[in-house]
Design a protein around this motif. Structure first.
Motif, short mmCIF file in Angstrom:
data_model
loop_
_atom_site.label_atom_id
_atom_site.label_comp_id
_atom_site.label_asym_id
_atom_site.label_seq_id
_atom_site.Cartn_x
_atom_site.Cartn_y
_atom_site.Cartn_z
N UNK A 75 0.82 -1.22 0.00
CA UNK A 75 0.00 0.00 0.00
C UNK A 75 0.85 1.27 0.00
N UNK A 76 2.09 1.17 0.45
CA UNK A 76 2.97 2.36 0.44
C UNK A 76 3.59 2.62 -0.93
N UNK A 77 3.49 1.65 -1.83
CA UNK A 77 4.13 1.78 -3.15
C UNK A 77 3.34 2.76 -4.00
N UNK A 78 4.04 3.80 -4.52
CA UNK A 78 3.33 4.81 -5.30
C UNK A 78 4.26 5.52 -6.26
N UNK A 79 3.80 6.66 -6.75
CA UNK A 79 4.56 7.40 -7.76
C UNK A 79 5.95 7.80 -7.28
N UNK A 80 6.05 8.23 -6.02
CA UNK A 80 7.36 8.63 -5.49
C UNK A 80 8.31 7.44 -5.47
N UNK A 81 7.80 6.27 -5.07
CA UNK A 81 8.63 5.06 -5.04
C UNK A 81 9.17 4.75 -6.44
N UNK A 82 8.28 4.77 -7.42
CA UNK A 82 8.66 4.39 -8.78
C UNK A 82 9.71 5.35 -9.34
N UNK A 83 9.48 6.64 -9.12
CA UNK A 83 10.42 7.65 -9.64
C UNK A 83 11.79 7.49 -8.97
#
Ligand code: SAM
Length: 258
Positions: A147-155
């Motif tokens: 659930x913490x995985x998001x756009x900031x993580x990917x970038x």
């Protein structure tokens, strides 16, 4: 240190000053400073980390502090270091010397934006160690389908490897924040492993995570073509996959096709 002589702590979010010297020493040790390293500290405040950075004797130490009073006070305490009184958001990250390590107990209200810029623009950075809100540290180090995985993580993971180090409790700050903080290390990826078209990746990430519960087939329906179809089958993924299930590398390769 005489607390009465210090500028009073600002009440706004992110103005929590470290007062525990053991934690300060532990955070600075995490950066593993060598004599050849250039070090940049973001938001030194009253110099809690700066004191230990000076003792570590890097090739050069520069601090970036927005607050005029705090910057002037540091000039008096450490005349030998470089002091830039400015907004870190306006700093030219491409201008760093080769072999620069960056550290900071980041102002929490701008931490994500700063990290987004630094990982993609500071090409001469060799390592960074940042303190951020615990919740942001989890996002920076999350795995897909979490659930913490998001756009900031990917970038961030398309530019650096991240490692969650340790939690920092509220009682080591004054004033005490209501939340936990945590230390995250960043190790830049070799330039040839980074996105060829960062603008395209950034736009794609933002589009996908505005609709993180939607299926990719739906998000991409206007662009859908044979190449994209083939990409899904090569990756062994169904077009019904949701953005949060793609790895950072899959985001990079799919963004080049849309
Ligand atoms: N490093 C110190 C410590 O750990 O005690 C202070 C950390 S405090 C969380 C954040 C510091 O960043 C403050 O000194 C604040 O004035 C400074 N700051 C806030 N916004 C800034 C910005 N946009 N650019 C540079 N410094 C900023």
């Amino acid at each position: 240190m005489n607390e009465n002589r210090l500028p009073r702590a600002k009440k706004s979010l992110g103005q929590n000053f470290l007062v525990d010297k053991n934690i300060c020493a532990k955070i600075v040790a995490q950066l593993q400073i060598n004599p050849d390293d250039h070090v940049l500290e973001i938001g030194p405040g009253r110099g809690a980390l700066t004191e230990f950075l000076v003792s570590a004797a890097p090739a050069s130490l520069t601090v970036l502090e927005k607050d005029n009073e705090l910057a002037e006070r540091l000039e008096g305490l450490y005349p030998e270091i470089g002091i830039l009184q400015m907004d870190a958001l306006a700093f030219d990250w491409q201008s760093l010397d080769p072999g620069t390590k960056i550290i900071g107990n980041l102002p929490y209200n701008i931490a994500s934006k700063l990290i987004w810029d630094i990982v993609s623009k500071a090409v001469n950075m060799t390592k960074a160690t940042f303190m951020v809100q615990h919740e942001v540290a989890l996002r920076l180090t999350a795995q897909p389908s979490n659930k913490e995985y998001g756009g900031l993580t990917v970038w961030v993971k398309n530019h650096t490897e991240t490692e969650y180090r340790f939690k920092v409790p509220p009682h080591v700050f004054r004033p005490q924040p209501k939340i936990d903080s945590a230390i995250v290390d960043f190790f830049p990826l070799p330039l040839d492993q980074r996105p060829e078209n960062p603008e395209q990746l950034s736009t794609f990430i933002k589009t996908c995570f505005q609709k993180r519960r939607k299926q990719l087939a739906n998000i991409l329906k206007k662009q859908w073509n044979e190449q994209i179809e083939a990409w899904f089958s090569e990756q062994g993924l169904s077009p019904q996959t949701r953005p949060e299930n793609l790895s950072p590398g899959q985001f990079k390769s799919l963004s080049a096709l849309v």
